[in-house]
Design a protein around this motif. Structure first.
Motif, mmCIF file in Angstrom:
data_model
loop_
_atom_site.group_PDB
_atom_site.id
_atom_site.type_symbol
_atom_site.label_atom_id
_atom_site.label_comp_id
_atom_site.label_asym_id
_atom_site.label_seq_id
_atom_site.Cartn_x
_atom_site.Cartn_y
_atom_site.Cartn_z
ATOM 1 N N THR A 52 -1.858 -0.536 10.511
ATOM 2 C CA THR A 52 -1.161 0.334 9.574
ATOM 3 C C THR A 52 0.267 0.533 10.065
ATOM 4 N N SER A 53 1.203 0.458 9.140
ATOM 5 C CA SER A 53 2.607 0.778 9.425
ATOM 6 C C SER A 53 3.086 1.659 8.282
ATOM 7 N N PRO A 54 2.988 2.980 8.421
ATOM 8 C CA PRO A 54 3.165 3.871 7.267
ATOM 9 C C PRO A 54 4.563 3.804 6.667
ATOM 10 N N HIS A 55 4.593 4.028 5.366
ATOM 11 C CA HIS A 55 5.822 3.936 4.589
ATOM 12 C C HIS A 55 6.690 5.185 4.761
ATOM 13 N N GLN A 85 0.547 -0.121 4.436
ATOM 14 C CA GLN A 85 1.681 0.805 4.568
ATOM 15 C C GLN A 85 1.329 2.169 3.989
ATOM 16 N N THR A 86 0.137 2.604 4.285
ATOM 17 C CA THR A 86 -0.424 3.832 3.737
ATOM 18 C C THR A 86 0.493 5.020 4.001
ATOM 19 N N SER A 105 1.192 0.136 14.061
ATOM 20 C CA SER A 105 2.122 -0.748 14.767
ATOM 21 C C SER A 105 3.519 -0.145 14.872
ATOM 22 N N TYR A 106 4.112 0.243 13.746
ATOM 23 C CA TYR A 106 5.471 0.782 13.723
ATOM 24 C C TYR A 106 5.543 1.945 12.742
ATOM 25 N N VAL A 107 6.479 2.851 13.008
ATOM 26 C CA VAL A 107 6.878 3.879 12.052
ATOM 27 C C VAL A 107 8.217 3.452 11.454
ATOM 28 N N GLU A 108 8.327 3.570 10.143
ATOM 29 C CA GLU A 108 9.593 3.231 9.483
ATOM 30 C C GLU A 108 10.618 4.333 9.736
ATOM 31 N N GLY A 124 0.781 -1.240 0.000
ATOM 32 C CA GLY A 124 0.000 0.000 0.000
ATOM 33 C C GLY A 124 0.804 1.275 0.000
ATOM 34 N N GLU A 125 2.133 1.201 -0.053
ATOM 35 C CA GLU A 125 2.930 2.425 0.090
ATOM 36 C C GLU A 125 2.785 3.371 -1.103
#
Length: 384
Positions: A301-304, A275-276, A321-324, A253-254
């Motif tokens: 969601t774990s955004p890109h 990964q919005t 869940s996590y931030v990259e 989804g990024e």
């Protein structure tokens, strides 16, 4: 009520120190479309979106020719209405791709402006779920010429030493067999140990389900946390088929835009993690809609990338869940354009305390990297 007096836009062209190879393409530079939305009292909100190599002009032209006239003169608190007006204005050329990215940059800037006018950090203005910190994962594991198992292990061990409880590496490079990739993954697992989550990013490496399974079956014993973008983003059916065929969660989804496409991913159970990306999907306004919808399906969601924006969104949404997080600018070099960097503490990103996004564009960096062939001698184009 405060009205928007101008939209200001420029392109910053930031070369990578050395080209980076993904499984399917090479990147030599990042081009960032930078936006300032300025209120009548002079307060400015910031937003941005990105292109790679030489595509920044497309984003710039979308802001100048297609979107800015729907923004100037509007009450800045009319966020939903402005989003709707921009989306409707660009139906024939927009909805996805460069126009949607330009819309995203403007939308982010309007949210930032409103938070600054309120004197609040953006995550508090949005309604915070967290007030201090959010978890991040260390993102790296790229393919570099001359980078072997030893260097990969050392890179991942540095992430763990910094407190990260999750790390990510690339997989699926052209010319490498499933056995070779599995051996590389075993090196990564040995380096971080059994208790650290290990994410895998294929960057659209595989064209069909049998090929993907040749790799995934070999990866499964190393207990990956997810397999990211195994196929082209439009190939939703194969994402769903892979999700049914392996216990490894599928993430994607990024580079997807609009809530309707994400609804299809969710309804077809094609992703366990979205990964919005707010700089791609339609800005903060659309990111919030997508994330809320995903939570109804029990999907996190774990955004890109782009931690400087996404740290605020993660703090405002319990289902993230996590931030990259990328600790340097070898691959994602947006940090060169801003005056304040986030602080990493024991694997978490500390939330900024200043108003809005908590950073400003660095004027010296804009003078250095501003694309005069696009913006002109002044670099910034001011639209009133």
């Amino acid at each position: 009520m405060p009205k928007i007096a101008s939209v200001e836009v420029c392109v910053a062209r930031v070369p990578l120190d050395r080209p980076i190879n993904f499984s399917t393409r090479q990147v030599t530079a990042r081009e960032y479309c930078l936006v300032r939305v300025r209120a009548e009292d002079g307060t400015a909100g910031l937003g941005y979106c990105y292109a790679v190599n030489k595509a920044g002009r497309l984003l710039f032209d979308a802001v100048v020719d297609a979107l800015s006239h729907k923004v100037v003169g509007q009450d800045c608190h009319r966020v939903e209405g402005i989003w709707h007006d921009m989306y409707q204005e660009t139906l024939l050329l927009g909805r996805v791709g460069g126009v949607m990215r330009a819309l995203s940059a403007i939308d982010i800037a309007i949210w930032d402006l409103n938070a600054r006018l309120a004197g609040l950090p953006l995550y508090r203005y949005l309604g915070a779920a967290a007030l201090d910190r959010v978890p991040s994962y260390g993102s790296g594991g790229y393919y570099w010429p001359g980078k072997g198992d030893k260097e990969l292990a050392e890179e991942l061990q540095a992430f763990v030493a910094a407190g990260h409880r999750a790390v990510k590496i690339k997989v699926g490079a052209r010319g490498r067999t499933p056995a070779q990739e599995a051996a590389r993954l075993q090196v990564a697992r040995n380096a971080v140990g059994p208790d650290v989550e290990l994410m895998l990013d294929a960057n659209n490496a595989w064209s069909d389900l049998p090929t993907a399974l040749q790799y995934i079956r070999r990866f499964e014993p190393m207990n990956p946390y997810w397999i990211e973008e195994p196929f082209l983003p439009d190939d939703i059916e194969n994402h769903a088929a892979l999700a049914r065929a392996t216990p490894v969660p599928v993430a994607t989804g990024e580079i997807e835009a609009g809530r309707w496409r994400f609804r299809e991913l969710l309804e077809k159970r094609a992703a366990a993690i979205l990964q919005t990306d707010a700089t791609v999907c339609g800005g903060i306004t659309e990111w919030r809609r997508i994330t809320a919808m995903a939570s109804c399906f029990g999907v996190a969601t774990s955004p890109h990338a782009w931690h400087d924006v996404h740290v605020h969104l993660a703090a405002s949404a319990p289902s993230v869940s996590y931030v990259e997080f990328m600790p340097d600018d070898h691959v994602v070099n947006f940090r060169r354009l801003i005056d304040t960097q986030l602080v990493l503490d024991k694997g978490d990103l500390l939330l900024p305390k200043g108003p809005g996004l908590g950073f400003d564009f660095d004027p010296e960096a804009i003078r250095r990297y501003g694309a005069q062939d696009i913006g002109g001698e002044e670099i910034w184009r001011v639209l009133t």
